[in-house]
Design a protein around this motif. Structure first.
Motif, short mmCIF file in Angstrom:
data_model
loop_
_atom_site.label_atom_id
_atom_site.label_comp_id
_atom_site.label_asym_id
_atom_site.label_seq_id
_atom_site.Cartn_x
_atom_site.Cartn_y
_atom_site.Cartn_z
N PHE A 1 -30.90 -6.73 21.13
CA PHE A 1 -30.82 -7.96 22.40
C PHE A 1 -30.19 -9.36 21.93
CE2 PHE A 1 -32.47 -11.97 24.73
CZ PHE A 1 -32.17 -11.54 25.57
N TYR A 2 -30.54 -9.60 20.39
CA TYR A 2 -29.65 -10.37 20.13
C TYR A 2 -28.15 -10.63 19.20
CZ TYR A 2 -27.56 -14.76 16.53
OH TYR A 2 -27.03 -15.30 15.73
N THR A 3 -27.48 -9.37 19.60
CA THR A 3 -26.72 -8.93 19.68
C THR A 3 -25.50 -9.30 20.61
OG1 THR A 3 -26.80 -7.97 17.89
CG2 THR A 3 -24.92 -7.04 18.91
N LYS A 4 -26.64 -7.99 21.62
CA LYS A 4 -26.09 -7.75 23.12
C LYS A 4 -26.04 -9.81 23.89
CE LYS A 4 -25.74 -3.80 23.28
NZ LYS A 4 -24.35 -3.24 23.48
N ALA A 5 -26.95 -10.57 24.06
CA ALA A 5 -27.62 -11.40 24.34
C ALA A 5 -26.13 -12.32 23.82
CB ALA A 5 -28.72 -12.59 24.71
N PHE A 6 -26.61 -13.11 22.96
CA PHE A 6 -25.94 -13.95 22.30
C PHE A 6 -24.44 -13.46 20.96
CE2 PHE A 6 -30.28 -14.76 21.51
CZ PHE A 6 -30.45 -15.57 23.21
N LYS A 7 -24.16 -13.17 20.79
CA LYS A 7 -23.00 -12.58 19.21
C LYS A 7 -22.47 -11.88 21.14
CE LYS A 7 -23.81 -12.90 14.91
NZ LYS A 7 -22.97 -13.31 14.36
N GLU A 8 -22.67 -11.10 21.39
CA GLU A 8 -21.39 -10.57 22.63
C GLU A 8 -21.33 -11.51 23.64
OE1 GLU A 8 -22.08 -6.73 23.40
OE2 GLU A 8 -21.64 -5.23 20.66
#
Length: 420
Positions: free
Chosen positions: A332-339
């Motif tokens: 979720f961190y990757t999808k929501a914030f990084k991407e």
């Protein structure tokens, strides 16, 4: 100590006359008078059968007058016992749905009763009495006019009739009779009839009539056969309806990998997060499919379960740990914030608004999170529901808002570097 068999008879819907005969059998058993015990037990069951015939409506293969004549034969005190035996053994025009083996067992115990009544040479001991009691506990419900299947279905209909059954009544006593009433060969037909009784014209499964399915699945005796029935292609939507009403029952679908994958690929309701948690708890999703499954949830399912006021939860600490251990929050961190999905796609951001808040609560604010939250404010099409939730969240957690502002401060160069 109370004899278990007598305790069982008290729980049955037997007449007082029949219970009195069973109690007398118990007294004889305790006194080691085993012939008398077996004789009274057989007579007690004969009385049960007689009562059921007298109380029953005309069976399908009988005319009303013919049925009345048969019932009248049971009112003669001198011949009713022999009449019951004749009726049970009538294979040309049966009134009970008994197989050949069960009729033979009944006749075996009739002959043992005769040994007791006529002082024949065959020895009768405590083992005979106890074996007969086991026979009654296992098979008494099958001696129902028109068949035990029809009887049980009628009882279930009456249970779900609010005019006949109080709302706080438990269906468990009725369901516990089913293994003793329905042969495995008749189970699929019984389940099909049960499905029709509990289905609704507006929903696949009437929530007010779902308890019978939960109780049935909890019966280890039939659980495999019930799952096999539910896995028929035409019944899969019904199976999903059962799981929707009580996600914990997804545990019984162990081994149904195609069904499980198809189910989570069609998750679109906030309640589906509750089902997902039960799938993970029971290891029903292969590890290599988890990322794909989680991505589907982020892309299609509202994250209301992660709200403190969720009607489907709220999610507890153990469940949070399960998600942490299975890479849910990392993804979720990757999808929501990084991407930057929460700012680039306002629908995605709004859909996952409670997950954004839950992530910040569990893992704290960092630069990537602060940057993308700031970006949400300046988009032409912002995630307005997420933004509103973040404003309220910052008001209630001033220390997190301070951290957010601190992370976004422009970097101030050191004095030495500025001189250069």
């Amino acid at each position: 100590m109370k004899i278990p068999f007598l305790k069982w008879t008290e729980e049955q819907n037997f007449s007082e006359e029949a219970k009195s005969l069973f109690n007398e059998s118990g007294e004889c058993y305790k006194a080691s008078a085993y012939r008398a015990a077996l004789l009274f037990s057989f007579l007690g069951f004969q009385t049960v059968i007689k009562d059921r015939i007298l109380e029953a409506r005309t069976p399908k293969n009988y005319k009303d007058g013919e049925w009345s004549q048969l019932q009248k034969s049971l009112l003669d005190d001198d011949s009713w016992d022999a009449a019951v035996i004749t009726i049970v053994n009538n294979k040309k025009k049966p009134i009970f749905s008994l197989n050949e083996d069960l009729i033979n067992q009944y006749m075996y115990w009739k002959n043992r009763r005769n040994d007791c009544a006529h002082a024949k040479g065959n020895e009768v001991g405590d083992a005979h009495v106890e074996s007969y009691w086991l026979f009654l506990k296992s098979n008494s419900l099958k001696f129902r006019v028109n068949g035990s299947k029809d009887y049980i279905l009628e009882q279930i209909k009456e249970f779900y009739d609010p005019n006949l059954t109080p709302p706080n009544a438990s269906i468990n006593p009725l369901v516990s009779q089913i293994p003793h009433s329905i042969d495995r060969k008749d189970l699929e037909g019984f389940l099909q009839d049960l499905k029709e009784i509990t289905a609704s014209s507006f929903t696949i499964l009437n929530s007010n009539k779902s308890s019978v399915w939960f109780e049935l699945l909890d019966l280890e005796y039939y659980s495999k056969e019930i799952i096999k029935f539910l896995m028929l292609k035409e019944n899969e939507p019904f199976a999903i309806a059962i799981i929707n009403l009580n996600p914990n029952y997804v545990k019984y679908f162990q081994g149904e990998s195609s069904f499980i994958r198809s189910m989570w690929n069609n998750f679109y309701s906030p309640n589906d997060y509750r089902i997902l948690l039960n799938l993970i708890k029971n290891n029903l999703i292969p590890l290599e499919e988890l990322e794909e499954c989680y991505t589907h949830m982020f892309n299609h399912v509202e994250s209301d379960l992660f709200s403190e006021n969720s009607v489907w939860g709220p999610i507890n600490e153990l469940e949070l740990e399960i998600l942490k251990d299975t890479n849910f929050f990392n993804l979720f961190y990757t999808k929501a914030f990084k991407e930057s999905h929460i700012s680039r796609d306002f629908n995605w951001g709004n859909r996952n608004k409670y997950l954004v808040i839950k992530y910040i609560e569990e893992f704290q604010m960092d630069y990537d999170i602060a940057l993308v939250i700031k970006d949400c404010e300046h988009r032409n099409y912002p995630p307005i529901h997420l933004n509103k939730l973040l404003i309220d969240f910052f008001k209630q957690h001033s220390e997190i808002e301070d951290k957010y502002k601190e992370l976004l401060l422009p970097e101030i160069p050191e004095e030495s570097n500025m001189l250069e």
